[in-house]
Design a protein around this motif. Structure first.
Motif, PDB file in Angstrom:
ATOM      1  N   ILE A  11       8.059  -2.313  -1.392  1.00 48.58           N
ATOM      2  CA  ILE A  11       8.463  -3.693  -1.142  1.00 48.58           C
ATOM      3  C   ILE A  11       9.034  -3.785   0.260  1.00 48.58           C
ATOM      4  CG2 ILE A  11       8.908  -4.286  -3.559  1.00 48.58           C
ATOM      5  CD1 ILE A  11      11.926  -3.999  -2.884  1.00 48.58           C
ATOM      6  N   ASN A  12       8.904  -4.978   0.831  1.00 50.51           N
ATOM      7  CA  ASN A  12       9.548  -5.295   2.095  1.00 50.51           C
ATOM      8  C   ASN A  12      10.468  -6.471   1.803  1.00 50.51           C
ATOM      9  OD1 ASN A  12      10.270  -6.308   4.625  1.00 50.51           O
ATOM     10  ND2 ASN A  12       8.378  -5.569   5.560  1.00 50.51           N
ATOM     11  N   PRO A  13      11.765  -6.186   1.559  1.00 52.21           N
ATOM     12  CA  PRO A  13      12.670  -7.264   1.162  1.00 52.21           C
ATOM     13  C   PRO A  13      12.893  -8.304   2.258  1.00 52.21           C
ATOM     14  CG  PRO A  13      13.858  -5.194   1.431  1.00 52.21           C
ATOM     15  CD  PRO A  13      12.417  -4.892   1.603  1.00 52.21           C
ATOM     16  N   GLU A  14      12.771  -7.914   3.519  1.00 50.44           N
ATOM     17  CA  GLU A  14      12.970  -8.870   4.612  1.00 50.44           C
ATOM     18  C   GLU A  14      11.881  -9.929   4.636  1.00 50.44           C
ATOM     19  OE1 GLU A  14      13.244  -6.588   8.172  1.00 50.44           O
ATOM     20  OE2 GLU A  14      15.032  -5.517   7.484  1.00 50.44           O
ATOM     21  N   LYS A  15      10.669  -9.549   4.276  1.00 51.29           N
ATOM     22  CA  LYS A  15       9.549 -10.487   4.285  1.00 51.29           C
ATOM     23  C   LYS A  15       9.133 -10.914   2.885  1.00 51.29           C
ATOM     24  CE  LYS A  15       7.691  -8.881   8.636  1.00 51.29           C
ATOM     25  NZ  LYS A  15       6.505  -8.437   9.361  1.00 51.29           N
ATOM     26  N   ALA A  16       9.835 -10.414   1.862  1.00 44.81           N
ATOM     27  CA  ALA A  16       9.538 -10.721   0.454  1.00 44.81           C
ATOM     28  C   ALA A  16       8.079 -10.423   0.133  1.00 44.81           C
ATOM     29  CB  ALA A  16       9.891 -12.169   0.125  1.00 44.81           C
ATOM     30  N   ARG A  17       7.627  -9.206   0.483  1.00 47.87           N
ATOM     31  CA  ARG A  17       6.262  -8.776   0.257  1.00 47.87           C
ATOM     32  C   ARG A  17       6.236  -7.502  -0.592  1.00 47.87           C
ATOM     33  NH1 ARG A  17       2.279 -11.947   1.363  1.00 47.87           N
ATOM     34  NH2 ARG A  17       0.958 -10.231   1.942  1.00 47.87           N
ATOM     35  N   TYR A  18       5.140  -7.275  -1.297  1.00 46.50           N
ATOM     36  CA  TYR A  18       4.953  -6.042  -2.059  1.00 46.50           C
ATOM     37  C   TYR A  18       3.577  -5.456  -1.758  1.00 46.50           C
ATOM     38  CZ  TYR A  18       1.890  -8.576  -5.244  1.00 46.50           C
ATOM     39  OH  TYR A  18       0.863  -9.306  -5.766  1.00 46.50           O
ATOM     40  N   TYR A  19       3.432  -4.169  -2.015  1.00 47.75           N
ATOM     41  CA  TYR A  19       2.169  -3.460  -1.833  1.00 47.75           C
ATOM     42  C   TYR A  19       2.107  -2.374  -2.889  1.00 47.75           C
ATOM     43  CZ  TYR A  19      -1.822  -1.755   0.869  1.00 47.75           C
ATOM     44  OH  TYR A  19      -3.083  -1.416   1.287  1.00 47.75           O
ATOM     45  N   GLN A  20       0.990  -2.265  -3.575  1.00 46.46           N
ATOM     46  CA  GLN A  20       0.824  -1.259  -4.626  1.00 46.46           C
ATOM     47  C   GLN A  20      -0.516  -0.556  -4.449  1.00 46.46           C
ATOM     48  OE1 GLN A  20       0.880  -3.707  -8.119  1.00 46.46           O
ATOM     49  NE2 GLN A  20       3.100  -3.647  -8.266  1.00 46.46           N
ATOM     50  N   VAL A  21      -0.555   0.721  -4.805  1.00 50.17           N
ATOM     51  CA  VAL A  21      -1.824   1.449  -4.865  1.00 50.17           C
ATOM     52  C   VAL A  21      -1.914   2.128  -6.225  1.00 50.17           C
ATOM     53  CG1 VAL A  21      -2.150   1.819  -2.401  1.00 50.17           C
ATOM     54  CG2 VAL A  21      -0.877   3.489  -3.714  1.00 50.17           C
ATOM     55  N   HIS A  22      -3.108   2.148  -6.754  1.00 50.50           N
ATOM     56  CA  HIS A  22      -3.393   2.765  -8.043  1.00 50.50           C
ATOM     57  C   HIS A  22      -4.609   3.655  -7.855  1.00 50.50           C
ATOM     58  CE1 HIS A  22      -0.810  -0.328  -9.852  1.00 50.50           C
ATOM     59  NE2 HIS A  22      -1.428  -1.156  -9.030  1.00 50.50           N
ATOM     60  N   LEU A  23      -4.452   4.934  -8.093  1.00 55.42           N
ATOM     61  CA  LEU A  23      -5.568   5.881  -8.056  1.00 55.42           C
ATOM     62  C   LEU A  23      -5.923   6.197  -9.498  1.00 55.42           C
ATOM     63  CD1 LEU A  23      -7.479   7.688  -6.432  1.00 55.42           C
ATOM     64  CD2 LEU A  23      -5.691   9.441  -6.461  1.00 55.42           C
ATOM     65  N   VAL A  24      -7.066   5.690  -9.944  1.00 57.97           N
ATOM     66  CA  VAL A  24      -7.450   5.802 -11.355  1.00 57.97           C
ATOM     67  C   VAL A  24      -8.921   6.187 -11.471  1.00 57.97           C
ATOM     68  CG1 VAL A  24      -5.736   4.140 -12.157  1.00 57.97           C
ATOM     69  CG2 VAL A  24      -7.980   3.337 -11.474  1.00 57.97           C
ATOM     70  N   ARG A  25      -9.281   6.710 -12.638  1.00 57.71           N
ATOM     71  CA  ARG A  25     -10.687   6.978 -12.937  1.00 57.71           C
ATOM     72  C   ARG A  25     -11.310   5.717 -13.523  1.00 57.71           C
ATOM     73  NH1 ARG A  25     -12.885  12.237 -13.157  1.00 57.71           N
ATOM     74  NH2 ARG A  25     -11.293  13.828 -13.007  1.00 57.71           N
ATOM     75  N   ASP A  26     -12.546   5.443 -13.124  1.00 54.30           N
ATOM     76  CA  ASP A  26     -13.245   4.304 -13.702  1.00 54.30           C
ATOM     77  C   ASP A  26     -14.002   4.746 -14.965  1.00 54.30           C
ATOM     78  OD1 ASP A  26     -15.548   5.586 -12.827  1.00 54.30           O
ATOM     79  OD2 ASP A  26     -15.891   4.205 -11.164  1.00 54.30           O
ATOM     80  N   LEU A  27     -14.773   3.860 -15.534  1.00 61.99           N
ATOM     81  CA  LEU A  27     -15.479   4.161 -16.780  1.00 61.99           C
ATOM     82  C   LEU A  27     -16.526   5.260 -16.629  1.00 61.99           C
ATOM     83  CD1 LEU A  27     -15.943   0.552 -18.166  1.00 61.99           C
ATOM     84  CD2 LEU A  27     -14.366   2.304 -18.966  1.00 61.99           C
ATOM     85  N   PHE A  28     -16.962   5.511 -15.407  1.00 64.27           N
ATOM     86  CA  PHE A  28     -17.976   6.538 -15.162  1.00 64.27           C
ATOM     87  C   PHE A  28     -17.373   7.881 -14.771  1.00 64.27           C
ATOM     88  CE2 PHE A  28     -19.882   2.406 -14.151  1.00 64.27           C
ATOM     89  CZ  PHE A  28     -20.879   2.377 -15.121  1.00 64.27           C
ATOM     90  N   GLY A  29     -16.052   7.961 -14.726  1.00 64.66           N
ATOM     91  CA  GLY A  29     -15.379   9.201 -14.381  1.00 64.66           C
ATOM     92  C   GLY A  29     -15.132   9.382 -12.899  1.00 64.66           C
ATOM     93  N   ASP A  30     -15.505   8.394 -12.081  1.00 67.00           N
ATOM     94  CA  ASP A  30     -15.275   8.465 -10.643  1.00 67.00           C
ATOM     95  C   ASP A  30     -13.868   7.967 -10.317  1.00 67.00           C
ATOM     96  OD1 ASP A  30     -17.918   9.320 -10.213  1.00 67.00           O
ATOM     97  OD2 ASP A  30     -18.624   7.234 -10.180  1.00 67.00           O
ATOM     98  N   TRP A  31     -13.312   8.430  -9.206  1.00 69.34           N
ATOM     99  CA  TRP A  31     -11.978   8.005  -8.784  1.00 69.34           C
ATOM    100  C   TRP A  31     -12.067   6.735  -7.953  1.00 69.34           C
ATOM    101  CZ3 TRP A  31      -7.742   9.688 -10.930  1.00 69.34           C
ATOM    102  CH2 TRP A  31      -7.757  10.930 -11.568  1.00 69.34           C
ATOM    103  N   THR A  32     -11.177   5.807  -8.232  1.00 75.39           N
ATOM    104  CA  THR A  32     -11.114   4.531  -7.532  1.00 75.39           C
ATOM    105  C   THR A  32      -9.696   4.313  -7.019  1.00 75.39           C
ATOM    106  OG1 THR A  32     -12.822   3.604  -8.964  1.00 75.39           O
ATOM    107  CG2 THR A  32     -11.453   2.037  -7.763  1.00 75.39           C
ATOM    108  N   LEU A  33      -9.583   3.878  -5.768  1.00 77.41           N
ATOM    109  CA  LEU A  33      -8.294   3.540  -5.180  1.00 77.41           C
ATOM    110  C   LEU A  33      -8.199   2.022  -5.126  1.00 77.41           C
ATOM    111  CD1 LEU A  33      -5.732   4.661  -3.822  1.00 77.41           C
ATOM    112  CD2 LEU A  33      -6.913   4.400  -1.645  1.00 77.41           C
ATOM    113  N   ARG A  34      -7.262   1.459  -5.889  1.00 72.67           N
ATOM    114  CA  ARG A  34      -7.078   0.013  -5.954  1.00 72.67           C
ATOM    115  C   ARG A  34      -5.802  -0.340  -5.198  1.00 72.67           C
ATOM    116  NH1 ARG A  34      -6.730  -0.911 -11.357  1.00 72.67           N
ATOM    117  NH2 ARG A  34      -8.977  -0.736 -11.439  1.00 72.67           N
ATOM    118  N   LYS A  35      -5.923  -1.249  -4.233  1.00 71.85           N
ATOM    119  CA  LYS A  35      -4.780  -1.709  -3.442  1.00 71.85           C
ATOM    120  C   LYS A  35      -4.498  -3.164  -3.793  1.00 71.85           C
ATOM    121  CE  LYS A  35      -7.259   0.032  -0.053  1.00 71.85           C
ATOM    122  NZ  LYS A  35      -7.809   0.279   1.264  1.00 71.85           N
ATOM    123  N   VAL A  36      -3.231  -3.470  -4.059  1.00 68.08           N
ATOM    124  CA  VAL A  36      -2.814  -4.814  -4.441  1.00 68.08           C
ATOM    125  C   VAL A  36      -1.628  -5.189  -3.557  1.00 68.08           C
ATOM    126  CG1 VAL A  36      -1.993  -6.275  -6.323  1.00 68.08           C
ATOM    127  CG2 VAL A  36      -3.479  -4.323  -6.833  1.00 68.08           C
TER     128      VAL A  36
END
Length: 80
Positions: A11-36
């Motif tokens: 989080i950046n409290p000064e700008k009231a912003r957030y950032y998240q990353v999720h490293l997960v396997r998809d349904l096919f077993g491949d790795w996916t990096l999701r940024k939110v």
């Protein structure tokens, strides 16, 4: 090596912003990096998913993102 999914939040409290990353396997077993990201308290935000060739590459990309977020004033909110 622990191949469990990884989730990191900043989080950046000064700008009231957030950032998240999720490293997960998809349904096919491949790795996916999701940024939110978006504004804290806002219903609007963005998401981007990228396939990575391996778990190790995904972890390396998460480390690069963490360094970039720190340079931009974000601090770690949760490492799950």
């Amino acid at each position: 090596m622990d191949d469990s999914p990884r989730h990191h939040s900043w989080i950046n409290p000064e700008k009231a912003r957030y950032y998240q990353v999720h490293l997960v396997r998809d349904l096919f077993g491949d790795w996916t990096l999701r940024k939110v990201w978006g504004g804290i308290g806002s219903r609007r935000g963005r998401m981007h998913s990228t396939g990575v060739s391996s778990y190790a590459e995904g972890i390396a990309q998460v480390d690069v993102i963490a360094k970039h977020r720190a340079r931009r004033g974000y601090r770690s909110a949760c490492v799950c």
